[in-house]
Structures are given as C-alpha cells and as structure tokens.
Scaffold this motif. Structure first.
Motif, PDB file in Angstrom:
ATOM      1  N   THR A  27     -66.671  80.306  42.245  1.00 29.10           N
ATOM      2  CA  THR A  27     -65.272  80.680  42.026  1.00 29.10           C
ATOM      3  C   THR A  27     -65.116  81.633  40.856  1.00 29.10           C
ATOM      4  O   THR A  27     -64.359  82.606  40.926  1.00 29.10           O
ATOM      5  CB  THR A  27     -64.416  79.421  41.797  1.00 29.10           C
ATOM      6  OG1 THR A  27     -64.471  78.593  42.954  1.00 29.10           O
ATOM      7  CG2 THR A  27     -62.962  79.797  41.520  1.00 29.10           C
ATOM      8  N   PRO A  35     -68.824  75.805  45.286  1.00 32.88           N
ATOM      9  CA  PRO A  35     -67.624  76.552  44.887  1.00 32.88           C
ATOM     10  C   PRO A  35     -67.404  76.577  43.385  1.00 32.88           C
ATOM     11  O   PRO A  35     -66.810  77.512  42.852  1.00 32.88           O
ATOM     12  CB  PRO A  35     -66.479  75.816  45.604  1.00 32.88           C
ATOM     13  CG  PRO A  35     -67.008  74.479  45.925  1.00 32.88           C
ATOM     14  CD  PRO A  35     -68.479  74.669  46.166  1.00 32.88           C
ATOM     15  N   ASN A  69     -63.519  85.394  41.131  1.00 33.34           N
ATOM     16  CA  ASN A  69     -62.347  85.773  40.343  1.00 33.34           C
ATOM     17  C   ASN A  69     -62.647  86.938  39.404  1.00 33.34           C
ATOM     18  O   ASN A  69     -61.794  87.809  39.196  1.00 33.34           O
ATOM     19  CB  ASN A  69     -61.833  84.579  39.539  1.00 33.34           C
ATOM     20  CG  ASN A  69     -60.999  83.629  40.378  1.00 33.34           C
ATOM     21  OD1 ASN A  69     -60.426  84.028  41.380  1.00 33.34           O
ATOM     22  ND2 ASN A  69     -60.952  82.373  39.987  1.00 33.34           N
TER      23      ASN A  69
END
Length: 250
Positions: free
Chosen positions: A11, A7, A15
């Motif tokens: 991430t 992650p 995003n």
C-alpha cells in the motif's frame, strides 16, 4: 488475517507512486499556463486531470497486487492449503502466471480503472476544495490567531482527507465490488464486467453490487485522513530537507 502482510507492504508503495505521479503531472500542467491568472483559474481543473492521470497509471501496477491480495483473503472459501503447501503471495503469483499467463495478473483491470481513473481526479479535487473551504471558515481563522493554534493544519488535513475519501468512494462502490468478485473468481465463472454484474443481479438482486458499502465508507474516513496527513507531512519534510541542503551547499 490472510492476505494482510502483502497489502501492508504494497500500500505504501502504491500511494507513493500515486502521489508522485500526481505531483509531477500537476507541476507540468502549471508550467504550460501563460500567466499566474491562468494558472489560478485552471488550478482545480489541473488537479482533477493530474489525479486522473495518476489513477490511470497506478491501476496497471496496483491491479496485480490487488488480485493477489484478494486471492489470499478469499482462500478460506477454498482451502488454506494447496497441494499440501500453505498459500503465499509468491505462490499465488506463480499459480496465476502458470494458469493464465501474464494477462491473468490483470483480471478485473477494467472495473479497477473505472474505480480509479476519474475517481482519483475527484479525490484530489475534493481534498483541495475541502482545504480551501476550511481555510475560509471563521473557526479556523480564530484558531490561527491564538498562540496554541499550531495544530490547525492537522485538523484541516484530517477533515479534508476524510471528506475526499468518502466522496471518491461513494462514486465507485459498484466498480470495487465487481472488481473484487472477478479477482476472487479462480474458476473464471465471469467472462467480463457486464457478465459479472448480470449473474450477480439475477442471483442476488441489485443490492449485490453494493455489498460492503458501509464498511468501505467507514474505512475511507480514517484511511484517507491518515493518507493525506502522511502526504502533507512527508512533503513538508522533503521541502525542508531540500532547502536545508541548498543552504548547506551555498
């Protein structure tokens, strides 16, 4: 710490995708307005719609990533090793494909879409309304009038980002819990979102679908404050670079 590295590297990509789709769709919605007055009147509406579209698109990319992350993070409940080999993100991906095919990567997609689509619209709208509200406050105006008031935008972005994160997460905690339960279920005990809710309600009561609520809300404050800080500063740097490039080319 299992499942932390995967992650960590995914991430930022998710995003970037989310805010990229949001920004592009918002610009397109602004272009169809016939006047500045109409654009101003529809601004909040367009932000909510653009955020919802961004949440819808990114859910199809984020779902497989979250599935692998959840499997890695819950591996301690089964075994750190499988057939003598330590579980890895790529190994988990291959096992999912082998056992369930491509559709197996999208287990928990429905509750994830319930968690991401409209709530991301609320997320973007709450942030913008928070910024607009704070900009009208007297303490912000007084701060801006002082020579050392350069950090006021930092304060506004942090507070508005934290507020947006809390508001959006409070609405979707049950969906996030159900999504996680379904994705952690390697044995396919849950046939779908309603079956998952029914099984956990009968076994543990209605509070079972609100597990981890306080931790999610507590995480939302620093995480979303940092997210919007990164977004705003990255956007500002890109705009400065673009203007500098245009000036240089002239």
């Amino acid at each position: 710490m299992g499942g932390m590295f995967f992650p960590f590297i995914s991430t930022g990509a998710i995003n970037s995708l989310l805010f990229g789709i949001y920004g592009n769709h918002l610009r397109q919605l602004r272009k169809v307005c016939h006047s500045d007055y109409q654009r101003e009147q529809l601004e909040y509406h367009n932000m909510f719609l653009a955020g919802s579209v961004a949440g819808f698109v990114q859910s199809f990319i984020a779902c497989p990533m979250e599935l692998i992350k959840v499997r890695l993070q819950t591996q301690c409940y089964y075994n750190d090793y499988l057939y003598g080999q330590r579980r890895t993100a790529f190994g988990t991906f291959k096992r999912i494909i082998k056992a369930d095919g491509l559709s197996g990567l999208y287990r928990g997609l429905l509750p994830m879409m319930c968690r991401d689509v409209l709530p991301y619209g609320i997320y973007m709208l709450a942030y913008r309304q928070g910024v607009d509200y704070l900009n009208k406050r007297d303490f912000v105006r007084k701060r801006r009038s002082h020579p050392d008031g350069s950090n006021v935008n930092l304060l506004i972005t942090t507070l508005a980002g934290a507020w947006a994160g809390v508001i959006s997460w409070v609405c979707v905690i049950p969906f996030d819990v159900v999504k996680t339960l379904m994705q952690a279920d390697e044995n396919h005990k849950f046939r779908g979102i309603f079956h998952c809710v029914k099984v956990n309600y009968r076994a543990y009561g209605w509070r079972s679908i609100f597990r981890g609520s306080w931790m999610l809300v507590a995480r939302a404050v620093p995480f979303n404050a940092a997210t919007f800080l990164g977004y705003e500063y990255a956007l500002e740097w890109c705009q400065m670079y673009d203007k500098g490039g245009l000036v240089a080319s002239d």
